[in-house]
Write an enzyme that holds these catalytic residues in place. Structure first.
Site, PDB file in Angstrom:
ATOM      1  N   HIS A 186       0.674  -1.000  -0.181  1.00  0.00           N
ATOM      2  CA  HIS A 186       0.022  -0.165   0.012  1.00  0.00           C
ATOM      3  C   HIS A 186       1.040   1.167   0.162  1.00  0.00           C
ATOM      4  CE1 HIS A 186      -3.977  -1.936   0.982  1.00  0.00           C
ATOM      5  NE2 HIS A 186      -3.344  -2.866   1.344  1.00  0.00           N
TER       6      HIS A 186
ATOM      7  N   ASN B 254     -10.348  -2.577   2.587  1.00  0.00           N
ATOM      8  CA  ASN B 254     -10.026  -2.652   1.207  1.00  0.00           C
ATOM      9  C   ASN B 254     -11.320  -2.184   0.312  1.00  0.00           C
ATOM     10  OD1 ASN B 254      -7.407  -3.289   1.087  1.00  0.00           O
ATOM     11  ND2 ASN B 254      -7.463  -5.370   0.435  1.00  0.00           N
TER      12      ASN B 254
ATOM     13  N   TYR C 155       0.685  -4.507  11.756  1.00  0.00           N
ATOM     14  CA  TYR C 155       0.821  -3.104  11.419  1.00  0.00           C
ATOM     15  C   TYR C 155       1.664  -2.304  12.438  1.00  0.00           C
ATOM     16  CZ  TYR C 155      -2.920  -3.926   8.279  1.00  0.00           C
ATOM     17  OH  TYR C 155      -3.461  -4.711   7.051  1.00  0.00           O
TER      18      TYR C 155
HETATM   19  C1  HEM Z   1      -2.186 -11.221   7.312  1.00  0.00           C
HETATM   20  C2  HEM Z   1      -2.489 -10.665   6.381  1.00  0.00           C
HETATM   21  C3  HEM Z   1      -1.951  -9.082   6.321  1.00  0.00           C
HETATM   22  C4  HEM Z   1      -0.933  -8.423   6.631  1.00  0.00           C
HETATM   23  C5  HEM Z   1       0.298  -9.183   7.589  1.00  0.00           C
HETATM   24  C6  HEM Z   1      -0.934  -7.032   6.400  1.00  0.00           C
HETATM   25  C7  HEM Z   1       0.241  -6.145   6.714  1.00  0.00           C
HETATM   26  C8  HEM Z   1       0.349  -5.100   6.168  1.00  0.00           C
HETATM   27  C9  HEM Z   1       1.359  -4.176   6.293  1.00  0.00           C
HETATM   28  C10 HEM Z   1       2.766  -4.291   6.915  1.00  0.00           C
HETATM   29  C11 HEM Z   1       0.776  -2.680   6.018  1.00  0.00           C
HETATM   30  C12 HEM Z   1       1.693  -1.712   5.889  1.00  0.00           C
HETATM   31  C13 HEM Z   1       1.205  -0.598   7.075  1.00  0.00           C
HETATM   32  C14 HEM Z   1       2.139   0.690   7.360  1.00  0.00           C
HETATM   33  O1  HEM Z   1       3.282   0.742   6.833  1.00  0.00           O
HETATM   34  O2  HEM Z   1       1.581   1.524   7.857  1.00  0.00           O
HETATM   35  C15 HEM Z   1      -0.219  -2.807   5.364  1.00  0.00           C
HETATM   36  C16 HEM Z   1      -1.129  -1.770   4.951  1.00  0.00           C
HETATM   37  C17 HEM Z   1      -2.365  -2.010   4.665  1.00  0.00           C
HETATM   38  N1  HEM Z   1      -3.182  -3.106   4.576  1.00  0.00           N
HETATM   39 FE1  HEM Z   1      -2.701  -4.980   5.227  1.00  0.00          FE
HETATM   40  N2  HEM Z   1      -2.124  -6.872   5.757  1.00  0.00           N
HETATM   41  C18 HEM Z   1      -2.860  -7.762   5.592  1.00  0.00           C
HETATM   42  C19 HEM Z   1      -4.020  -8.164   4.960  1.00  0.00           C
HETATM   43  C20 HEM Z   1      -4.821  -7.135   4.508  1.00  0.00           C
HETATM   44  C21 HEM Z   1      -6.327  -7.082   4.320  1.00  0.00           C
HETATM   45  C22 HEM Z   1      -7.003  -8.525   4.327  1.00  0.00           C
HETATM   46  C23 HEM Z   1      -6.506  -5.737   4.089  1.00  0.00           C
HETATM   47  C24 HEM Z   1      -8.039  -5.340   3.762  1.00  0.00           C
HETATM   48  C25 HEM Z   1      -8.932  -5.264   4.516  1.00  0.00           C
HETATM   49  C26 HEM Z   1      -5.426  -4.862   4.230  1.00  0.00           C
HETATM   50  C27 HEM Z   1      -5.478  -3.534   4.207  1.00  0.00           C
HETATM   51  C28 HEM Z   1      -4.398  -2.690   4.159  1.00  0.00           C
HETATM   52  C29 HEM Z   1      -4.467  -1.311   4.227  1.00  0.00           C
HETATM   53  C30 HEM Z   1      -5.669  -0.454   3.626  1.00  0.00           C
HETATM   54  C31 HEM Z   1      -3.277  -0.704   4.504  1.00  0.00           C
HETATM   55  C32 HEM Z   1      -2.891   0.531   3.851  1.00  0.00           C
HETATM   56  C33 HEM Z   1      -3.144   1.380   5.526  1.00  0.00           C
HETATM   57  C34 HEM Z   1      -2.643   2.911   4.856  1.00  0.00           C
HETATM   58  O3  HEM Z   1      -3.315   3.428   4.015  1.00  0.00           O
HETATM   59  O4  HEM Z   1      -1.624   3.273   5.567  1.00  0.00           O
HETATM   60  N3  HEM Z   1      -4.342  -5.721   4.538  1.00  0.00           N
HETATM   61  N4  HEM Z   1      -0.819  -4.227   5.584  1.00  0.00           N
END
Ligand code: HEM
Length: 531
Positions: free
Chosen positions: A66, A144, A354
């Site tokens: 992202h 999402n 996160y």
């Molecule tokens: C085990 C599954 C998942 C892991 C380990 C994971 C991990 C991460 C990580 C490490 C980030 C970066 C956060 C940052 O640097 O601030 C991130 C961002 C994000 N993830 Fe996930 N994620 C997973 C699944 C999902 C799922 C299922 C969704 C949807 C519901 C999702 C939606 C997002 C969104 C929207 C961001 C961006 C947030 C922002 O705009 O700063 N992720 N995720």
């Protein structure tokens, strides 16, 4: 009376005078201090050292996923009800209780796989993360645009992202690596069906849905919980792009979605979304052919209707991209009283990930930054770490008592509000997948629910990328499509056969192993094919 040193100067400092970060006025910002006009330069040129070494550190690590995003401020307004009932029947979370109650929000939209400056037209799910600055502290709903996900177990996430990101040797994104992972992870087929259709390229951020994807809980005043899924419905309508439309936009702009959001808000055309929930009683629901905790599944709307609970309006652009959009940190663990986790295994893995990544990406004190800090009193006994700039002290708190409990003063535990939700849990500790997998059924429903132009675009996009893949991968993907829907499978098979006769974009079959003839590859795939 002592004179103010900043005004007792013949060259009085003006409002627009350039200074360095020590407050020293900068008298020459064009030339290094050198021995003669041709140099060499001297090391004591502090203004230059400060300027260049700060510049050297301007970038923080981009989000591991992202990375490309846009943000906006706004507010959430509660309806006070969940359908015909008071919302308090289901949750005691204060932000939902009273009709018309407003809570400030910050939203960040994003794409997932591609880097910080990638085109916003690429096929990818879109992130939809909302930070609610509630009176009880922050609540982050990190969702999402699509309502489901590729995998259902957090332990697979790093592998999935490695397969989807560019090849570690060539640094080129390779559809074969994507489909290699997906063909071997059949639970991903429903999400692949969405992502390869026009739903994989929303026209912009304003005209897309949002979803919490994972299953959460709502808890009421009596400590009784229900399972809940969140959905954002855009009042601007939904618009998606075919691959051809996206390619045309990409020919002229890499930033069309960020531009669209910024311009709409600047022009006072504030985008709005309604927040709806689906509610299930908190149990395994053995009557369903899927598990309610499986995030690869939609909850059927006829059984679990969408219930409106509030709306969100975005009405202010960020003042600074880095300070707000880049440094904002959302996490699935950030809940307030009345909102809770479910046992969804993805949600539990995400909740560690996160804040862990944010301590690395932004720093140990990331929660002290104004964009991340709650808009209410914060009082902890935490201190130290890089970039701390204030103490989380309560007014009048004895500064010597940075621990709890104490009879000498200091902070006290809060009163529990409402009855605590204390689910009873027992079972063997195992490493096992859930029972009701139903990997392709809903993909078939989704395919049949698409309009014909969406189905045609889906098949064309799949054929385009799959025709470059090893035949063993093609065979598995066709088998998954056939299992989902007879027509889906047939059209994919025929499309791939046609592409193979044309041979235009296709890599030579079996070219992954020099010694492997195409027929052998196909046979091996048949032998190994579990479908
Ligand atoms: C085990 C599954 C998942 C892991 C380990 C994971 C991990 C991460 C990580 C490490 C980030 C970066 C956060 C940052 O640097 O601030 C991130 C961002 C994000 N993830 Fe996930 N994620 C997973 C699944 C999902 C799922 C299922 C969704 C949807 C519901 C999702 C939606 C997002 C969104 C929207 C961001 C961006 C947030 C922002 O705009 O700063 N992720 N995720």
């Amino acid at each position: 009376m002592a004179e103010n040193p900043t005004t007792n100067n013949s060259n009085e400092e003006q409002e627009d005078t350039l200074t360095n970060r020590q407050g020293h006025p900068v008298t020459n910002n064009q030339n290094l201090r050198t021995v003669g006009s041709r140099g060499p330069a001297v090391l004591e040129n502090y203004d230059f050292l400060e300027k260049i070494s700060h510049f050297d550190r301007e970038r923080i690590p981009e989000r591991v996923v992202h990375a490309r995003g846009a943000g906006a401020h706004g507010y959430f307004e509660a309806y006070g009800t969940a359908g015909d009932e008071p919302v308090s029947n289901y949750t005691r979370a204060k932000l939902f209780q009273n009709k018309g109650k407003q809570t400030p929000v910050f939203v960040r939209f994003s794409s997932v796989i591609h880097g910080g400056h990638s085109p916003e037209t690429l096929r990818d799910p879109r992130g939809f993360a909302v930070k609610f600055y509630t009176e009880d502290g922050n609540w982050d709903l990190v969702g999402n645009n699509l309502k489901i996900f590729f995998i259902r177990d957090a332990i697979k996430f790093p592998d999935m992202i490695h397969a989807f990101k560019p090849d570690p040797i060539t640094n080129i994104q390779d559809g074969e690596r994507f489909f290699d992972f997906c063909a071997s992870s059949p639970e991903s087929f429903h999400m692949v069906t969405f992502v390869y259709s026009p739903w994989g390229i929303p026209a912009n951020y304003r005209m897309m849905q949002g979803s919490g994807v994972n299953t959460y809980k709502w808890v009421n005043q009596e400590g009784v919980a229900v399972l809940v899924k969140y959905h954002w419905e855009p009042k601007q309508g939904i618009k998606n792009l075919t691959q051809q439309q996206a390619s045309e936009i990409q020919g002229t702009s890499f930033n069309h979605a960020t531009q669209d959001l910024h311009d709409a808000i600047k022009d006072g055309d504030y985008p709005e979304w309604e927040l709806l929930v689906q509610i299930m009683s908190d149990n395994e629901h053995l009557e369903l052919d899927f598990d309610p905790l499986d995030d690869t599944k939609l909850w059927p709307e006829d059984l679990f209707p969408w219930i409106p609970v509030g709306k969100m309006v975005l009405n202010k652009n960020p003042e600074d991209y880095f300070t707000e959009v880049e440094q904002v940190a959302f996490g699935t663990g950030v809940l307030v009283d009345g909102l809770d986790f479910s046992d969804d295994k993805m949600l539990q893995g995400r909740t560690f990930s996160y804040s862990d990544t944010q301590r690395h990406r932004v720093g140990a004190n990331y929660l002290q930054l104004p964009i991340n800090s709650p808009k209410k009193r914060v009082a902890t006994n935490q201190s130290g770490g890089q970039m701390q700039y204030k103490l989380d002290r309560a007014p009048g708190q004895n500064p010597h008592i940075n621990y709890e409990p104490s009879i000498l003063g200091g902070l006290k535990e809060a009163e529990q509000d409402g009855i605590e939700h204390t689910p009873f849990i027992e079972g063997d500790l195992v490493r096992e997948s859930i029972d009701r997998q139903s990997n392709t059924k809903q993909a078939g429903d989704t395919y049949r629910n698409f309009e014909e132009w969406e189905r045609a675009d889906l098949i064309s996009n799949l054929v385009s990328d799959l025709s470059n893949c090893d035949p063993r991968i093609q065979i598995k993907m066709i088998a998954l499509a056939e299992e989902a829907d007879e027509e889906y499978g047939r059209r994919l098979r025929e499309g791939l056969a046609q592409a193979s006769t044309k041979g235009s974009s296709q890599k030579p079959l079996g070219n992954r192993d020099g010694d492997k003839a195409p027929e052998k590859a196909v046979k091996k795939a048949h032998d190994a094919d579990p479908y």
